[in-house]
Design a protein around this motif. Structure first.
Motif, PDB file in Angstrom:
ATOM      1  N   SER A 141       0.861  -1.122   0.178  1.00  0.00           N
ATOM      2  CA  SER A 141      -0.108   0.256   0.001  1.00  0.00           C
ATOM      3  C   SER A 141       0.782   1.243  -0.209  1.00  0.00           C
ATOM      4  N   LYS A 142       2.130   1.068  -0.396  1.00  0.00           N
ATOM      5  CA  LYS A 142       3.016   2.127  -0.352  1.00  0.00           C
ATOM      6  C   LYS A 142       3.327   3.014   0.980  1.00  0.00           C
ATOM      7  N   GLN A 143       3.115   2.218   2.153  1.00  0.00           N
ATOM      8  CA  GLN A 143       3.017   2.753   3.439  1.00  0.00           C
ATOM      9  C   GLN A 143       4.489   2.281   4.205  1.00  0.00           C
ATOM     10  N   THR A 144       4.990   2.721   5.107  1.00  0.00           N
ATOM     11  CA  THR A 144       6.032   2.300   5.958  1.00  0.00           C
ATOM     12  C   THR A 144       5.582   2.587   7.464  1.00  0.00           C
ATOM     13  N   GLY A 145       6.381   1.725   7.963  1.00  0.00           N
ATOM     14  CA  GLY A 145       5.971   1.983   9.408  1.00  0.00           C
ATOM     15  C   GLY A 145       7.372   1.787  10.229  1.00  0.00           C
ATOM     16  N   ARG A 146       7.311   2.034  11.613  1.00  0.00           N
ATOM     17  CA  ARG A 146       8.360   1.961  12.601  1.00  0.00           C
ATOM     18  C   ARG A 146       8.135   1.491  13.779  1.00  0.00           C
ATOM     19  N   VAL A 147       8.781   0.416  14.510  1.00  0.00           N
ATOM     20  CA  VAL A 147       8.535  -0.230  15.493  1.00  0.00           C
ATOM     21  C   VAL A 147       9.193   0.319  16.630  1.00  0.00           C
ATOM     22  N   ASP A 148       8.220   0.956  17.823  1.00  0.00           N
ATOM     23  CA  ASP A 148       8.788   1.382  18.791  1.00  0.00           C
ATOM     24  C   ASP A 148       9.084   0.177  19.784  1.00  0.00           C
ATOM     25  N   GLY A 149      10.455   0.050  20.042  1.00  0.00           N
ATOM     26  CA  GLY A 149      11.194  -0.953  20.730  1.00  0.00           C
ATOM     27  C   GLY A 149      10.531  -1.201  22.196  1.00  0.00           C
ATOM     28  N   ARG A 150      10.221   0.175  22.888  1.00  0.00           N
ATOM     29  CA  ARG A 150       9.512  -0.003  24.321  1.00  0.00           C
ATOM     30  C   ARG A 150       8.377  -0.497  24.364  1.00  0.00           C
ATOM     31  N   THR A 151       7.394  -0.106  23.420  1.00  0.00           N
ATOM     32  CA  THR A 151       6.100  -0.400  23.456  1.00  0.00           C
ATOM     33  C   THR A 151       5.464  -1.712  22.894  1.00  0.00           C
ATOM     34  N   GLY A 152       6.323  -1.777  21.562  1.00  0.00           N
ATOM     35  CA  GLY A 152       5.823  -2.823  20.730  1.00  0.00           C
ATOM     36  C   GLY A 152       4.836  -2.348  19.615  1.00  0.00           C
ATOM     37  N   THR A 153       4.586  -0.919  19.718  1.00  0.00           N
ATOM     38  CA  THR A 153       3.649  -0.354  18.981  1.00  0.00           C
ATOM     39  C   THR A 153       4.337  -0.153  17.325  1.00  0.00           C
ATOM     40  N   LEU A 154       3.334  -0.196  16.596  1.00  0.00           N
ATOM     41  CA  LEU A 154       3.897   0.137  15.068  1.00  0.00           C
ATOM     42  C   LEU A 154       3.329   1.481  14.853  1.00  0.00           C
ATOM     43  N   ASP A 155       4.054   2.459  14.559  1.00  0.00           N
ATOM     44  CA  ASP A 155       3.852   3.824  14.052  1.00  0.00           C
ATOM     45  C   ASP A 155       3.952   3.965  12.666  1.00  0.00           C
TER      46      ASP A 155
END
Length: 92
Positions: free
Chosen positions: A35-49
């Protein structure tokens, strides 16, 4: 003219569930790229931004990512997902 009643057409969505497992992360990264999207994982919380067209968003472990009819991606809380979505039959 009087008001008319309309019902939404049944739609099928591509969905992937987020968790912090490394194999899942790779699958989600590939799914987002479609979908031409990118994400970044927050190592502390495990959330995907990730960035949506209008705003930034995040997906917590256990929540779902849904690809809409125009290839937009948006997060859905796990409890809300169960209320709104049901599995679709496999395509022949």
């Amino acid at each position: 003219m009087s008001a008319l009643l309309y019902r939404r057409k049944p739609l099928t969505f591509s969905v992937i569930r987020w968790d912090s497992d490394p194999a899942t992360q790779k699958a989600v990264e590939a799914w987002l790229r479609e979908s031409k999207q990118t994400g970044r994982v927050d190592g502390r919380t495990g959330t995907l931004d990730f960035i949506l067209a209008e705003r930034s968003a995040y997906c917590a472990p256990g929540d779902y990512l849904v690809r809409g009819i125009d290839d937009e991606v948006y997060p859905v809380l796990a409890r809300r997902f169960a209320q709104l979505y049901e599995a679709a039959p496999a395509a022949p």
